[in-house]
Each structure stands twice: as C-alpha cells, then as structure tokens.
Design a protein around this motif. Structure first.
Motif, PDB file in Angstrom:
ATOM      1  N   ASN A   7      -1.313 -25.101  13.052  1.00  0.00           N
ATOM      2  CA  ASN A   7      -1.779 -24.873  14.415  1.00  0.00           C
ATOM      3  C   ASN A   7      -2.825 -25.921  14.772  1.00  0.00           C
ATOM      4  O   ASN A   7      -3.605 -26.331  13.920  1.00  0.00           O
ATOM      5  N   VAL A   8      -2.832 -26.305  16.032  1.00  0.00           N
ATOM      6  CA  VAL A   8      -3.865 -27.245  16.458  1.00  0.00           C
ATOM      7  C   VAL A   8      -4.606 -26.673  17.666  1.00  0.00           C
ATOM      8  O   VAL A   8      -4.098 -25.780  18.352  1.00  0.00           O
ATOM      9  N   ILE A   9      -5.790 -27.210  17.897  1.00  0.00           N
ATOM     10  CA  ILE A   9      -6.561 -26.788  19.076  1.00  0.00           C
ATOM     11  C   ILE A   9      -7.107 -28.030  19.754  1.00  0.00           C
ATOM     12  O   ILE A   9      -7.479 -28.999  19.085  1.00  0.00           O
ATOM     13  N   VAL A  10      -7.119 -28.009  21.081  1.00  0.00           N
ATOM     14  CA  VAL A  10      -7.581 -29.160  21.844  1.00  0.00           C
ATOM     15  C   VAL A  10      -8.542 -28.689  22.938  1.00  0.00           C
ATOM     16  O   VAL A  10      -8.349 -27.617  23.516  1.00  0.00           O
ATOM     17  N   GLY A  11      -9.557 -29.504  23.185  1.00  0.00           N
ATOM     18  CA  GLY A  11     -10.510 -29.166  24.242  1.00  0.00           C
ATOM     19  C   GLY A  11     -10.838 -30.394  25.076  1.00  0.00           C
ATOM     20  O   GLY A  11     -10.625 -31.528  24.650  1.00  0.00           O
ATOM     21  N   GLN A  12     -11.347 -30.135  26.271  1.00  0.00           N
ATOM     22  CA  GLN A  12     -11.754 -31.219  27.169  1.00  0.00           C
ATOM     23  C   GLN A  12     -13.245 -31.043  27.442  1.00  0.00           C
ATOM     24  O   GLN A  12     -13.716 -29.926  27.621  1.00  0.00           O
ATOM     25  N   SER A  13     -13.972 -32.150  27.477  1.00  0.00           N
ATOM     26  CA  SER A  13     -15.419 -32.023  27.567  1.00  0.00           C
ATOM     27  C   SER A  13     -16.027 -33.130  28.427  1.00  0.00           C
ATOM     28  O   SER A  13     -15.447 -34.206  28.571  1.00  0.00           O
ATOM     29  N   GLY A  14     -17.179 -32.870  29.007  1.00  0.00           N
ATOM     30  CA  GLY A  14     -17.851 -33.859  29.851  1.00  0.00           C
ATOM     31  C   GLY A  14     -17.232 -33.948  31.240  1.00  0.00           C
ATOM     32  O   GLY A  14     -16.431 -33.096  31.636  1.00  0.00           O
ATOM     33  N   GLY A  15     -17.613 -35.001  31.964  1.00  0.00           N
ATOM     34  CA  GLY A  15     -17.105 -35.172  33.331  1.00  0.00           C
ATOM     35  C   GLY A  15     -15.599 -35.401  33.324  1.00  0.00           C
ATOM     36  O   GLY A  15     -15.082 -36.065  32.430  1.00  0.00           O
ATOM     37  N   PRO A  16     -14.894 -34.849  34.306  1.00  0.00           N
ATOM     38  CA  PRO A  16     -13.437 -35.018  34.334  1.00  0.00           C
ATOM     39  C   PRO A  16     -13.013 -36.402  34.818  1.00  0.00           C
ATOM     40  O   PRO A  16     -13.848 -37.193  35.277  1.00  0.00           O
ATOM     41  N   THR A  17     -11.733 -36.695  34.696  1.00  0.00           N
ATOM     42  CA  THR A  17     -11.161 -37.940  35.222  1.00  0.00           C
ATOM     43  C   THR A  17      -9.785 -37.587  35.784  1.00  0.00           C
ATOM     44  O   THR A  17      -9.303 -36.471  35.607  1.00  0.00           O
ATOM     45  N   ALA A  18      -9.158 -38.594  36.402  1.00  0.00           N
ATOM     46  CA  ALA A  18      -7.806 -38.359  36.924  1.00  0.00           C
ATOM     47  C   ALA A  18      -6.767 -38.514  35.818  1.00  0.00           C
ATOM     48  O   ALA A  18      -5.586 -38.259  36.039  1.00  0.00           O
ATOM     49  N   ALA A  19      -7.199 -38.934  34.622  1.00  0.00           N
ATOM     50  CA  ALA A  19      -6.238 -39.183  33.538  1.00  0.00           C
ATOM     51  C   ALA A  19      -6.411 -38.240  32.355  1.00  0.00           C
ATOM     52  O   ALA A  19      -5.602 -38.258  31.434  1.00  0.00           O
ATOM     53  N   ILE A  20      -7.441 -37.401  32.380  1.00  0.00           N
ATOM     54  CA  ILE A  20      -7.755 -36.599  31.189  1.00  0.00           C
ATOM     55  C   ILE A  20      -6.618 -35.628  30.835  1.00  0.00           C
ATOM     56  O   ILE A  20      -6.371 -35.346  29.660  1.00  0.00           O
ATOM     57  N   ASN A  21      -5.906 -35.155  31.847  1.00  0.00           N
ATOM     58  CA  ASN A  21      -4.815 -34.220  31.543  1.00  0.00           C
ATOM     59  C   ASN A  21      -3.602 -34.931  30.945  1.00  0.00           C
ATOM     60  O   ASN A  21      -2.770 -34.296  30.296  1.00  0.00           O
ATOM     61  N   SER A  22      -3.515 -36.235  31.166  1.00  0.00           N
ATOM     62  CA  SER A  22      -2.437 -36.981  30.529  1.00  0.00           C
ATOM     63  C   SER A  22      -2.708 -37.038  29.018  1.00  0.00           C
ATOM     64  O   SER A  22      -1.781 -36.955  28.207  1.00  0.00           O
ATOM     65  N   SER A  23      -3.973 -37.148  28.631  1.00  0.00           N
ATOM     66  CA  SER A  23      -4.320 -37.100  27.203  1.00  0.00           C
ATOM     67  C   SER A  23      -4.033 -35.712  26.627  1.00  0.00           C
ATOM     68  O   SER A  23      -3.574 -35.587  25.489  1.00  0.00           O
ATOM     69  N   LEU A  24      -4.307 -34.690  27.440  1.00  0.00           N
ATOM     70  CA  LEU A  24      -4.019 -33.324  26.984  1.00  0.00           C
ATOM     71  C   LEU A  24      -2.520 -33.182  26.711  1.00  0.00           C
ATOM     72  O   LEU A  24      -2.098 -32.634  25.690  1.00  0.00           O
ATOM     73  N   VAL A  25      -1.716 -33.711  27.631  1.00  0.00           N
ATOM     74  CA  VAL A  25      -0.259 -33.666  27.468  1.00  0.00           C
ATOM     75  C   VAL A  25       0.143 -34.475  26.221  1.00  0.00           C
ATOM     76  O   VAL A  25       1.011 -34.058  25.455  1.00  0.00           O
ATOM     77  N   GLY A  26      -0.533 -35.626  26.024  1.00  0.00           N
ATOM     78  CA  GLY A  26      -0.235 -36.463  24.846  1.00  0.00           C
ATOM     79  C   GLY A  26      -0.473 -35.694  23.557  1.00  0.00           C
ATOM     80  O   GLY A  26       0.327 -35.756  22.621  1.00  0.00           O
ATOM     81  N   VAL A  27      -1.574 -34.945  23.499  1.00  0.00           N
ATOM     82  CA  VAL A  27      -1.868 -34.131  22.313  1.00  0.00           C
ATOM     83  C   VAL A  27      -0.822 -33.025  22.190  1.00  0.00           C
ATOM     84  O   VAL A  27      -0.202 -32.837  21.132  1.00  0.00           O
ATOM     85  N   TYR A  28      -0.599 -32.316  23.279  1.00  0.00           N
ATOM     86  CA  TYR A  28       0.296 -31.154  23.256  1.00  0.00           C
ATOM     87  C   TYR A  28       1.712 -31.537  22.824  1.00  0.00           C
ATOM     88  O   TYR A  28       2.275 -30.984  21.875  1.00  0.00           O
ATOM     89  N   LYS A  29       2.259 -32.532  23.518  1.00  0.00           N
ATOM     90  CA  LYS A  29       3.650 -32.906  23.292  1.00  0.00           C
ATOM     91  C   LYS A  29       3.843 -33.501  21.891  1.00  0.00           C
ATOM     92  O   LYS A  29       4.792 -33.162  21.187  1.00  0.00           O
ATOM     93  N   THR A  30       2.916 -34.347  21.471  1.00  0.00           N
ATOM     94  CA  THR A  30       3.055 -34.979  20.150  1.00  0.00           C
ATOM     95  C   THR A  30       2.912 -33.925  19.052  1.00  0.00           C
ATOM     96  O   THR A  30       3.635 -33.966  18.052  1.00  0.00           O
ATOM     97  N   ALA A  31       2.005 -32.982  19.255  1.00  0.00           N
ATOM     98  CA  ALA A  31       1.820 -31.928  18.240  1.00  0.00           C
ATOM     99  C   ALA A  31       3.101 -31.095  18.115  1.00  0.00           C
ATOM    100  O   ALA A  31       3.572 -30.822  17.003  1.00  0.00           O
ATOM    101  N   ILE A  32       3.675 -30.737  19.254  1.00  0.00           N
ATOM    102  CA  ILE A  32       4.919 -29.940  19.229  1.00  0.00           C
ATOM    103  C   ILE A  32       6.031 -30.765  18.568  1.00  0.00           C
ATOM    104  O   ILE A  32       6.730 -30.282  17.671  1.00  0.00           O
ATOM    105  N   ASP A  33       6.177 -32.026  19.023  1.00  0.00           N
ATOM    106  CA  ASP A  33       7.241 -32.887  18.476  1.00  0.00           C
ATOM    107  C   ASP A  33       7.080 -33.097  16.972  1.00  0.00           C
ATOM    108  O   ASP A  33       8.052 -33.312  16.265  1.00  0.00           O
ATOM    109  N   ARG A  34       5.830 -33.046  16.491  1.00  0.00           N
ATOM    110  CA  ARG A  34       5.591 -33.300  15.053  1.00  0.00           C
ATOM    111  C   ARG A  34       5.455 -32.005  14.263  1.00  0.00           C
ATOM    112  O   ARG A  34       4.872 -31.990  13.178  1.00  0.00           O
TER     113      ARG A  34
END
Ligand code: F6P
Length: 412
Positions: A7-34
């Motif tokens: 199992n993995v866990i991911v969090g977002q911290s500090g000021g937001p950006t317009a790209a931060i959710n793309s990193s979240l997707v990168g973590v999510y999708k790669t973790a599932i794929d792996r």
C-alpha cells in the motif's frame, strides 16, 4: 515477504499549483501499474493524517476521464497544509503517532508532493524511520510555483505559473496602450524571496509586445527613491509604463516593501510572512510623487490556479516526477527527492533523477546575480533562455457548458 501488502500513501503540501494534481496522478497511476494494492491520499497533508484523515484514491479516481480531468484541475485535490513537524528529539510522540497510522494502513511507501518546507517533512520522517528501523520508504515529489527548490533544474508548477504571468502581462501591456494618456501599472507577482516568477514577466517581450519596462526581483535590495527616479526617466520617453515587482522585494535593511503598508502581520507555521501589498504601496507612492494615473494589479492566487492556460511541458513533467518517485521507492530508495536535470535548452531535453533530501530541505534557491541586469531592474537573456522551454505547448481544458471541468473529492 509473502502476503505483505504493497500500500502507498500520498499527500500534497504547501501552496498549490496548476500542475500539482498531475503529480498526484503520476504517483497514483504508476503505483497501480506497478502492483500497489491500495493508494491512499492523506487529506490536508501530514496535518490531516495526524488527525486520521485520508481516503482510498481509487474510490475517487474511477477511470481514464477522471485522470485526464484531474491533471487539468488546479489547487491540491487532497487539500494541503503548512505544518512544520517538530524536531524528532523534541516530540517523539508525533512521530510515533504517524508511524502507528502508517503501520495500521500497511504502508510500504510514502510520497509527499511539495516545496522546500514539505521536504523538511520527508527528511524528518525518513530520519525517524531510519532510527526505528522502519521498512517504510519516504520520497519527496517536487512542486512549487516559486521554483526555489535547490538542486533540481526547476520545479513542476513553475512553468504553468510563468506561462500565465507572461500571457497576462502581455494583455495588461496592451490594455495600457488604449488611451493616448500617461499611465503607470505596477504588477505584483508571487515567489517569496526568489525572483523566478517575477522574472517570467520578461517572456511577454516578443514580436508583438515590448514586455514590461522594469522588473524588480527580491534578490536585489530595493531603493524607493531610485525607483521613483527611474519612473520619471521612463515618463520622458513613453506614455504607458508597466512595471513588474516581486512580492518579496525589500529595503536594504531587510524590511519587505509590503510591510510598509498597514496590513496586519501574518505568518505561517514555518515562520514565513504572508507577503502582499508591495504593488499597492508603490502605486500610492507613485501617485504622490509623480502624480499620473497609476494602477496596482496583484496577480495573487490567479497565477497558481490558472489551469486554463497551463504549460503542457509542465503538466507532463509533473506527472513524470510523480511516477519516478514511485519507481524509485519500489526499487528501495528512501529519504530522497526526485529532481529534474536539464540536458539541453534547444532542443529542450530534461530527465529525472533522485537526490538526497538532506541537501534540499529548507534551502531556498535564488536567481543568480548574473541573470539580473547590471542596474538590477530586469532579467538577462540567460534567464529568458532558461524559462522559455518551460512554458511551451498547451493542455486544453476539458470543457463543460463553456467552463473548464475539474475533479473534486466527493463527500464520503
Ligand atoms: O509557496 C508558494 C506561494 O504561492 C508563494 O509564492 C506565496 O508567497 C505563498 O505561497 C502564499 O501562501 P498562502 O498559500 O499560504 O497564501
């Protein structure tokens, strides 16, 4: 170990950006794929996790359309925090509590998407993990519009904010030319103590726009008298003047220009002052000293949430750093952050690598002096060459009823 959950866990911290959710997707999708069994998302970062707040991300990201919408959704999908973990020796109970929660969730790898303050969290958690011989891996995923993280060539989130800043500056310059009258517009750009974002206003200089007349970065001391003198000199040669200032510009004695306004002092848990009001202060000064029509425009949060005009390069790299963090953790790395390494400007080639978190946490990377002009009121061509590749290409929003569609957390 047979039967052990991945199992993995991911969090977002500090000021937001317009790209931060793309990193979240990168973590999510790669973790599932792996082969991850579950991907949890902590709500409101480590602060929320301490209160037992988390979600199972697969209940919220259901299909490929959700993934595409989430990549285009601004702000932090999971919510964020500005929460400084105590020093380990000062309060071990906090760490015991976090590790208890992680163990209950059978977490194999922990990912935190954030800037230099957030990397302090990864550093402390991995230090504690080493101390108690925990098998949990801790990885930092870089993000910040400020672009002030050390070692990495740049940070995801910066390119999209820079693209927005350059675009809107171009539009403001156009607007300033509308009347055959004198006018001064002072725009205020975020970035704290680093001028990476303010410097990006220079990108508005192109074949159909001459760009702002001056840009002031926090890397240089700001002299109010000299500033007024420069404005008067500009007035002798042109009617419409546009000046970009960083929110963090300060006097030689260290006082921020925005502190000269009467805004109430506000600081976050890392001790950072909330910087706002430099343009407002300078506009009032110009009106008093120069006396022509003057406006202050603070880009404020618009520059970090403008998902309708993101850089495709940025969104792609944001996804890649998320994926690279998962790959590294699953291969046994811990206490590291993913960095971007530029191979060349033209053609633009950039790859990911991993780097020791201890050398990155809490360090602020500033614009080098040689990337600012001699008189300290503009950036050099080197600066422009550095930023230009990061704002390239677009990622069109997915529109519904004439508006960009966003993915939001559904209530449990
Ligand atoms: O760190 C990113 C940033 O957007 C800075 O540029 C800005 O000074 C700060 O966050 C604003 O903080 P907050 O989101 O807490 O208002």
């Amino acid at each position: 170990m047979q039967g052990k959950k991945k199992n993995v866990i991911v969090g977002q911290s500090g000021g937001p950006t317009a790209a931060i959710n793309s990193s979240l997707v990168g973590v999510y999708k790669t973790a599932i794929d792996r082969g991850a069994d579950r991907v949890y998302g902590m709500l409101f970062g480590i602060q929320g996790l301490l209160e037992g707040k988390y979600v199972d991300l697969s209940e919220h990201i259901k299909n490929d359309l959700d993934i595409e919408i989430l990549k285009r959704t601004p702000s932090s999908f999971l919510g964020s925090c500005r929460y400084k973990l105590p020093e380990i020796e000062e309060n071990r109970e906090v760490y015991k509590k976090i590790f208890r929660i992680l163990e209950e969730l059978e977490i194999d790898s922990f990912f935190y998407i954030g800037g230099n303050d957030s990397m302090d969290t990864i550093k402390k958690l991995s230090d504690y993990g080493t101390e108690v011989h925990s098998p949990i891996r801790f990885m930092g995923v870089p993000k910040t519009i400020d672009n002030d993280l050390d070692v990495t060539d740049h940070t995801p989130g910066y390119g999209s904010a820079a693209k927005y800043i350059a675009s809107i500056t171009k539009e403001i310059i156009r607007d300033g030319l509308v009347y055959d009258l004198e006018s001064i517009t002072i725009i205020e750009i975020m970035g704290r103590n680093a001028g990476w974002l303010a410097g990006a206003a220079a990108l508005s200089n192109c074949e159909d726009c001459e760009g702002p007349d001056m840009i002031f970065l926090p890397e240089m001391d700001f002299d109010i008298e000299k500033f007024i003198e420069k404005v008067r000199n500009l007035q002798k040669i042109k009617k419409s003047i546009v000046i970009a200032v960083s929110e963090g510009i300060h006097l030689a004695d260290g006082r921020y220009i925005c502190e000269l306004t009467e805004t109430i002092d506000q600081t976050d848990s890392f001790g950072h002052k909330i910087l706002t009001g430099a343009a407002r202060y300078l506009a009032a000064k110009v009106i008093k000293e120069v006396g022509c029509k003057t406006r202050a425009i603070e880009f404020n949060t618009l520059q970090r949430c403008a998902s309708h005009i993101v850089s495709r390069v940025d969104i792609t790299e944001a996804f890649q750093v998320g994926g690279a963090a998962v790959k590294a953790a699953f291969e046994g790395e811990t206490g590291k952050m993913i960095i971007l390494k530029r191979i060349s400007d033209d053609p633009y080639i950039c790859v990911t690598d991993i780097f020791d978190i201890n050398k990155i946490a809490n360090v602020e990377k500033k614009v080098p002096r040689e990337w600012i002009n001699e008189s300290g009121d503009y950036v050099t061509q080197q600066f422009i060459n550095y930023v230009k590749p990061l704002i390239q290409s677009e990622l069109t929003p997915i529109m519904t009823n004439g508006l960009p569609r966003h993915l939001t957390l559904k209530d449990e």
